[in-house]
Design a protein around this motif. Structure first.
Motif, PDB file in Angstrom:
ATOM      1  N   MET A 114       0.837  -1.201   0.000  1.00  0.00           N
ATOM      2  CA  MET A 114       0.000   0.000   0.000  1.00  0.00           C
ATOM      3  C   MET A 114       0.875   1.255   0.000  1.00  0.00           C
ATOM      4  N   ARG A 115       0.373   2.298  -0.648  1.00  0.00           N
ATOM      5  CA  ARG A 115       1.025   3.609  -0.629  1.00  0.00           C
ATOM      6  C   ARG A 115       0.230   4.507   0.314  1.00  0.00           C
ATOM      7  N   ILE A 116       0.863   4.984   1.359  1.00  0.00           N
ATOM      8  CA  ILE A 116       0.184   5.761   2.378  1.00  0.00           C
ATOM      9  C   ILE A 116       0.754   7.179   2.411  1.00  0.00           C
ATOM     10  N   GLY A 117      -0.124   8.159   2.415  1.00  0.00           N
ATOM     11  CA  GLY A 117       0.278   9.548   2.587  1.00  0.00           C
ATOM     12  C   GLY A 117      -0.036   9.996   4.004  1.00  0.00           C
ATOM     13  N   LEU A 118       0.887  10.693   4.628  1.00  0.00           N
ATOM     14  CA  LEU A 118       0.684  11.208   5.985  1.00  0.00           C
ATOM     15  C   LEU A 118       0.957  12.703   5.986  1.00  0.00           C
ATOM     16  N   ILE A 119       0.015  13.469   6.538  1.00  0.00           N
ATOM     17  CA  ILE A 119       0.127  14.926   6.571  1.00  0.00           C
ATOM     18  C   ILE A 119       0.241  15.388   8.015  1.00  0.00           C
ATOM     19  N   GLY A 120       1.351  16.068   8.324  1.00  0.00           N
ATOM     20  CA  GLY A 120       1.587  16.563   9.676  1.00  0.00           C
ATOM     21  C   GLY A 120       2.634  15.727  10.376  1.00  0.00           C
ATOM     22  N   THR A 121       3.837  16.260  10.552  1.00  0.00           N
ATOM     23  CA  THR A 121       4.934  15.475  11.124  1.00  0.00           C
ATOM     24  C   THR A 121       5.423  16.062  12.445  1.00  0.00           C
ATOM     25  N   GLY A 122       4.464  16.493  13.269  1.00  0.00           N
ATOM     26  CA  GLY A 122       4.780  16.859  14.640  1.00  0.00           C
ATOM     27  C   GLY A 122       4.981  15.609  15.469  1.00  0.00           C
ATOM     28  N   ARG A 123       4.742  15.704  16.769  1.00  0.00           N
ATOM     29  CA  ARG A 123       5.028  14.575  17.666  1.00  0.00           C
ATOM     30  C   ARG A 123       4.210  13.330  17.315  1.00  0.00           C
ATOM     31  N   ILE A 124       2.886  13.478  17.230  1.00  0.00           N
ATOM     32  CA  ILE A 124       2.067  12.293  16.951  1.00  0.00           C
ATOM     33  C   ILE A 124       2.220  11.859  15.504  1.00  0.00           C
ATOM     34  N   GLY A 125       2.397  12.827  14.580  1.00  0.00           N
ATOM     35  CA  GLY A 125       2.580  12.466  13.182  1.00  0.00           C
ATOM     36  C   GLY A 125       3.851  11.674  12.952  1.00  0.00           C
ATOM     37  N   THR A 126       4.931  12.082  13.602  1.00  0.00           N
ATOM     38  CA  THR A 126       6.192  11.347  13.478  1.00  0.00           C
ATOM     39  C   THR A 126       6.069   9.954  14.073  1.00  0.00           C
ATOM     40  N   PHE A 127       5.360   9.858  15.203  1.00  0.00           N
ATOM     41  CA  PHE A 127       5.129   8.534  15.805  1.00  0.00           C
ATOM     42  C   PHE A 127       4.375   7.637  14.826  1.00  0.00           C
ATOM     43  N   HIS A 128       3.314   8.170  14.231  1.00  0.00           N
ATOM     44  CA  HIS A 128       2.542   7.369  13.268  1.00  0.00           C
ATOM     45  C   HIS A 128       3.391   7.008  12.048  1.00  0.00           C
ATOM     46  N   ALA A 129       4.242   7.926  11.609  1.00  0.00           N
ATOM     47  CA  ALA A 129       5.107   7.630  10.457  1.00  0.00           C
ATOM     48  C   ALA A 129       6.049   6.481  10.775  1.00  0.00           C
ATOM     49  N   GLU A 130       6.580   6.462  11.986  1.00  0.00           N
ATOM     50  CA  GLU A 130       7.467   5.365  12.377  1.00  0.00           C
ATOM     51  C   GLU A 130       6.726   4.032  12.391  1.00  0.00           C
ATOM     52  N   VAL A 131       5.495   4.054  12.895  1.00  0.00           N
ATOM     53  CA  VAL A 131       4.688   2.821  12.916  1.00  0.00           C
ATOM     54  C   VAL A 131       4.402   2.357  11.491  1.00  0.00           C
ATOM     55  N   LEU A 132       3.972   3.271  10.633  1.00  0.00           N
ATOM     56  CA  LEU A 132       3.644   2.903   9.257  1.00  0.00           C
ATOM     57  C   LEU A 132       4.864   2.434   8.481  1.00  0.00           C
ATOM     58  N   SER A 133       6.023   3.040   8.762  1.00  0.00           N
ATOM     59  CA  SER A 133       7.234   2.644   8.034  1.00  0.00           C
ATOM     60  C   SER A 133       7.635   1.206   8.338  1.00  0.00           C
ATOM     61  N   ARG A 134       7.215   0.686   9.496  1.00  0.00           N
ATOM     62  CA  ARG A 134       7.535  -0.695   9.888  1.00  0.00           C
ATOM     63  C   ARG A 134       6.459  -1.689   9.473  1.00  0.00           C
ATOM     64  N   HIS A 135       5.304  -1.197   9.046  1.00  0.00           N
ATOM     65  CA  HIS A 135       4.172  -2.090   8.793  1.00  0.00           C
ATOM     66  C   HIS A 135       4.400  -2.873   7.503  1.00  0.00           C
ATOM     67  N   PRO A 136       4.215  -4.179   7.526  1.00  0.00           N
ATOM     68  CA  PRO A 136       4.485  -4.997   6.334  1.00  0.00           C
ATOM     69  C   PRO A 136       3.580  -4.685   5.154  1.00  0.00           C
ATOM     70  N   ALA A 137       2.434  -4.062   5.398  1.00  0.00           N
ATOM     71  CA  ALA A 137       1.518  -3.768   4.294  1.00  0.00           C
ATOM     72  C   ALA A 137       1.846  -2.459   3.592  1.00  0.00           C
ATOM     73  N   VAL A 138       2.751  -1.659   4.153  1.00  0.00           N
ATOM     74  CA  VAL A 138       3.070  -0.352   3.586  1.00  0.00           C
ATOM     75  C   VAL A 138       4.315  -0.464   2.706  1.00  0.00           C
ATOM     76  N   ASP A 139       4.128  -0.227   1.411  1.00  0.00           N
ATOM     77  CA  ASP A 139       5.234  -0.285   0.458  1.00  0.00           C
ATOM     78  C   ASP A 139       5.904   1.066   0.268  1.00  0.00           C
ATOM     79  N   ALA A 140       5.119   2.141   0.372  1.00  0.00           N
ATOM     80  CA  ALA A 140       5.661   3.482   0.176  1.00  0.00           C
ATOM     81  C   ALA A 140       4.944   4.430   1.125  1.00  0.00           C
ATOM     82  N   LEU A 141       5.713   5.354   1.719  1.00  0.00           N
ATOM     83  CA  LEU A 141       5.162   6.300   2.681  1.00  0.00           C
ATOM     84  C   LEU A 141       5.557   7.714   2.258  1.00  0.00           C
ATOM     85  N   LEU A 142       4.575   8.570   2.055  1.00  0.00           N
ATOM     86  CA  LEU A 142       4.787   9.965   1.671  1.00  0.00           C
ATOM     87  C   LEU A 142       4.463  10.856   2.862  1.00  0.00           C
ATOM     88  N   LEU A 143       5.368  11.767   3.222  1.00  0.00           N
ATOM     89  CA  LEU A 143       5.168  12.653   4.364  1.00  0.00           C
ATOM     90  C   LEU A 143       5.110  14.101   3.900  1.00  0.00           C
TER      91      LEU A 143
END
Length: 340
Positions: free
Chosen positions: A1-30
């Motif tokens: 899956m290609r996931i876009g994430l908007i907002g890289t403050g404290r909670i956004g960065t935490f979510h980005a780290e979780v998504l970057s490790r998820h086996p279903a996520v092939d590409a992550l856009l911040l």
């Protein structure tokens, strides 16, 4: 899956780290209003930093636009981003709230419903193991007739002063989690509230027209009484608990060896060696579980566990509490718009 994430403050960065490790996520856009902050988060997570327009266009990721969007931006941008994603036909996960007021919330929900899109709200307590067990205990009748619920949310230190005027106030920003989880655990609706608050702590709360400590008495539609208290000034640590008392038994959520609570009884438990410092540490597994659920919702494998209407219910309770505090009177939920 290609996931876009908007907002890289404290909670956004935490979510980005979780998504970057998820086996279903092939590409992550911040993306972020501050491009340098987005670039820093991307470097730490192996993602690609893009503009918001670039995110929706799928820049930096093979295969075109994202399959789903996660919104962690400033609250003032939530409703517009939700509408943009809905118009693009993209499933959306958004941190609470949808908007800081009822008209903005209702307008965003109307956009989602008109587009036939998916909106999951970030009420992470629904994915916490303790609250899940409490819900099962209530629904299975293990407590007998439920007569009293006590909810506590205590932050160890106030947020930055600049955040307070943007937060919506203690009821909407903090206690809204308690209002949501009260409905989810008990399966009941709130019929009336009586709320009060204190601004006797740091001056920045008075200057922002907010309170640093609040309490609400909520009557549920079956007569169960619930209290919900919150403070920004709990020096012992981060404390989030729920006690549920019935005719057969009584249980507590959030009571463990890290709960920042010391017994005054001789021989009772002392202060924890390592109290919870904040919400990210306390609810880390729940945050991961809610994002995993969202990816499954986006793939059509799971029904939405917390749609936008659920957020509306919690916000209406917060609105009722705000009216009650200002006018010093009980407020029936029928007085608050949006109940239909």
């Amino acid at each position: 899956m290609r996931i876009g994430l908007i907002g890289t403050g404290r909670i956004g960065t935490f979510h980005a780290e979780v998504l970057s490790r998820h086996p279903a996520v092939d590409a992550l856009l911040l993306a972020d209003a501050d491009p340098e902050r987005a670039a820093g988060a991307a470097a730490r997570t192996g993602a690609t930093a893009v503009s918001v327009d670039g995110l929706f266009a799928g820049e930096g990721a093979a295969g075109g636009p994202p399959d789903a969007v996660v919104i962690c931006s400033a609250t003032s941008a939530h409703a517009g981003l939700i509408a943009r994603a809905a118009h693009a036909g993209l499933p959306v996960f958004c941190e609470k709230p949808i908007a800081l007021d009822l008209p903005g919330t209702l307008a965003a929900l109307a956009e989602v419903e008109a587009a036939g899109s998916v909106l999951q709200l970030g009420f992470m307590r629904r994915f916490d193991a303790g609250y899940g067990e409490a819900r099962a205990a209530v629904r299975e009748g293990r407590l007998g007739r439920l007569h009293t619920v006590r909810a506590v949310t205590s932050d160890p230190a106030p947020p930055p002063a600049a955040y307070l005027p943007l937060s919506g106030g203690l009821y909407r920003d903090c206690l809204v989690h308690d209002f949501d989880i009260l409905r989810w655990v008990t399966g009941r609706e709130v019929s009336e509230v009586y709320a009060t608050g204190s601004d006797s702590g740091p001056a920045m709360f008075r200057e922002a027209g907010d309170v640093d400590t609040a309490a609400a008495l909520l009557t549920l539609d079956d007569g169960t009484l619930a209290t919900a208290t919150a403070t920004r000034c709990n020096g012992a640590g981060y404390d989030v608990r729920m006690e549920l008392a019935g005719e057969l038994d009584q249980i507590a959520v959030g009571l463990d060896d890290r709960t920042p609570l010391t017994s005054a009884e001789p021989g009772g438990p002392g202060a924890p060696a390592k109290p919870w410092p904040g919400f990210l540490e306390r609810f880390a597994p729940a945050y991961e579980a809610e994002l995993d659920a969202f990816l499954r919702v986006a793939r059509g494998e799971l029904a939405n566990p917390c749609d936008g209407r659920e957020a509306l219910h919690a916000l209406r309770i917060a609105e009722a509490c705000d009216v009650s505090r200002r006018e010093r009177r009980p407020v029936a939920m029928t007085e608050i718009p949006g109940g239909g």
